[in-house]
Design an enzyme around this catalytic site. Sequence first.
Site, PDB file in Angstrom:
ATOM      1  N   ASP A   1       5.513 -18.744 -61.327  1.00 19.75           N
ATOM      2  CA  ASP A   1       6.112 -20.014 -61.531  1.00 19.75           C
ATOM      3  C   ASP A   1       7.579 -19.711 -61.793  1.00 19.75           C
ATOM      4  O   ASP A   1       7.985 -18.491 -61.641  1.00 19.75           O
ATOM      5  CB  ASP A   1       5.654 -20.852 -62.595  1.00 19.75           C
ATOM      6  CG  ASP A   1       6.120 -22.228 -62.344  1.00 19.75           C
ATOM      7  OD1 ASP A   1       6.067 -23.299 -61.488  1.00 19.75           O
ATOM      8  OD2 ASP A   1       6.832 -22.889 -63.415  1.00 19.75           O
TER       9      ASP A   1
ATOM     10  N   VAL B   1      -2.886 -23.823 -70.472  1.00 18.14           N
ATOM     11  CA  VAL B   1      -3.633 -25.358 -70.528  1.00 18.14           C
ATOM     12  C   VAL B   1      -4.311 -25.734 -69.013  1.00 18.14           C
ATOM     13  O   VAL B   1      -3.742 -25.590 -68.167  1.00 18.14           O
ATOM     14  CB  VAL B   1      -2.457 -26.492 -70.841  1.00 18.14           C
ATOM     15  CG1 VAL B   1      -3.136 -27.669 -70.558  1.00 18.14           C
ATOM     16  CG2 VAL B   1      -1.592 -26.112 -72.093  1.00 18.14           C
TER      17      VAL B   1
ATOM     18  N   ALA C   1      -3.886 -26.503 -63.910  1.00 22.55           N
ATOM     19  CA  ALA C   1      -3.587 -25.824 -64.999  1.00 22.55           C
ATOM     20  C   ALA C   1      -2.227 -25.509 -65.214  1.00 22.55           C
ATOM     21  O   ALA C   1      -1.264 -25.414 -64.030  1.00 22.55           O
ATOM     22  CB  ALA C   1      -4.648 -24.329 -65.080  1.00 22.55           C
ATOM     23  N   LYS C   2      -1.582 -24.922 -66.074  1.00 21.47           N
ATOM     24  CA  LYS C   2      -0.270 -24.289 -66.040  1.00 21.47           C
ATOM     25  C   LYS C   2      -0.156 -23.241 -67.341  1.00 21.47           C
ATOM     26  O   LYS C   2      -1.268 -23.469 -68.235  1.00 21.47           O
ATOM     27  CB  LYS C   2       0.699 -25.237 -66.312  1.00 21.47           C
ATOM     28  CG  LYS C   2       1.918 -24.748 -65.791  1.00 21.47           C
ATOM     29  CD  LYS C   2       2.054 -25.030 -64.055  1.00 21.47           C
ATOM     30  CE  LYS C   2       3.542 -24.552 -63.775  1.00 21.47           C
ATOM     31  NZ  LYS C   2       3.611 -25.021 -62.305  1.00 21.47           N
ATOM     32  N   GLY C   3       0.431 -22.108 -67.496  1.00 20.56           N
ATOM     33  CA  GLY C   3       0.839 -21.502 -68.668  1.00 20.56           C
ATOM     34  C   GLY C   3       2.040 -20.866 -68.668  1.00 20.56           C
ATOM     35  O   GLY C   3       2.965 -21.299 -67.855  1.00 20.56           O
TER      36      GLY C   3
END
Length: 422
Positions: A152, A66, A111-113
């Site tokens: 992460d 995202v 962003a992050k995934g």
Amino acid sequence: MVFETLPDTTENLFTIAQRQFDRAADLLDLPAGLRGILRVPQRELSVNFPVKLDDGTTRMFTGYRVQHNLSRGPTKGGIRYHPSLTLDEVRALAMWMSWKCAVTHLPYGGAKGGVIVDPKQFSQHEIERLTRRYASEISLVIGPDRDIPAPDVNTNPQIMAWIMDTISMHQGYTVPAIVTGKPLTIGGSEGRHEATARGLVYILIEAVAHAGMNLAQTRVAIQGFGNAGASIARMLHALGATIVAVSDSQGGVYHPRGLDPAAVALHKEATGSVVDYPEGDQISNATLIELDCDILIPAALAQSINSARAPHVRARIVAEAANGPTTPEADEILFDQGVMVVPDILAGAGGVTVSYFEWVQGLQSFFWSEREVNAQLERVMQRSFHQVVQMAQQHQISLRTAAGALAVRRVADAVATRGIYP
Ligand code: NAD
């Protein structure tokens, strides 16, 4: 990074992130158009993909990437492997990354995934295949100029190396700047591993002085003894602070005259946990939050300080290493009690800041010494802290609202200046 538990309340993280955004937007009197743009992610990619397991069978997995906002530059944010990962959680974390990058003035959006998976259930070979396939799937949207992942929860430098190798194989040449948090051997940065802890300590030095306290006379309780928490404990101990308690997912250990973080780390290495450390009393994670101390550092999970626990917090400063450890209700209670909460988007920004340095070094193929990295990190953290404090004093608001407002204003200014296409 190996572990994080999900929220203990029913409110989902994205709703919380939007509520925090609304508060900042109200303060800034943000026009409805801009508010609408920033309240939701700009891009969301969901991928379903197969992975061959070691026993020859094939299993389907779901992953996400995202990108919250691309106005200030490429997007940046970690990749999380967790069995209860949801799209809403990824959306919240992506939005928080936008604010984290803006509050520190890094030229990135957020962003992050992640992938819905419990990595402990799979072999290293299976995790490598999963990582490479996930990297291929999201290669549609990532790139050194577009979106740069990092480690992460439950991902690490080795996983970053596989992503970098996979994308490099697609391109036919090595693309080091595609990810950060890489091993040093392939273009990682000195100081990256401890950057989150070091950044928080730089912030804390400023916060303690601002509160008129002396760091060497403070008593500190730290929840979470992983990459961030254990390093923070070691660094603060070296600066003369008394580490009265630390904890992990099994529980905590307390000594009113102080623990030796290096000895606790050895104990954890030997036994798998900090509990049972002989030079202290066992305490629960709930007790740790309520301990008589000067500084409380949540460095484990989201929403560990909720409205039931907040009234019992006795620390004068709460410095958030974890993402989203304080619920909005708890936040208000702490503010009313006069506790200085240094919010996650500021206190936990050391990691992404040194990720930015790693990206810059990779693009220039020119690498800095650890001393240079730390000096630049200190500069960024100090500047960011004082800008947030100034905003808070100007409007008589909490540091969280101030940091949020400062960040939202920077992103909103970028969106407004660029205008709406077409
Ligand atoms: P980690 O996995 O290395 O450590 C997490 C620690 O929390 C472990 O000691 C674990 O036992 C403990 N823990 C897990 N569940 C717990 C529970 N219920 N009660 C108490 N302790 C519990 O992770 P990390 O890299 O240290 O990250 C910690 C937090 O900081 C996470 O929220 C992460 O998102 C955030 N953060 C990390 C970075 C980074 O660069 N590492 C950057 C920004 C924010």
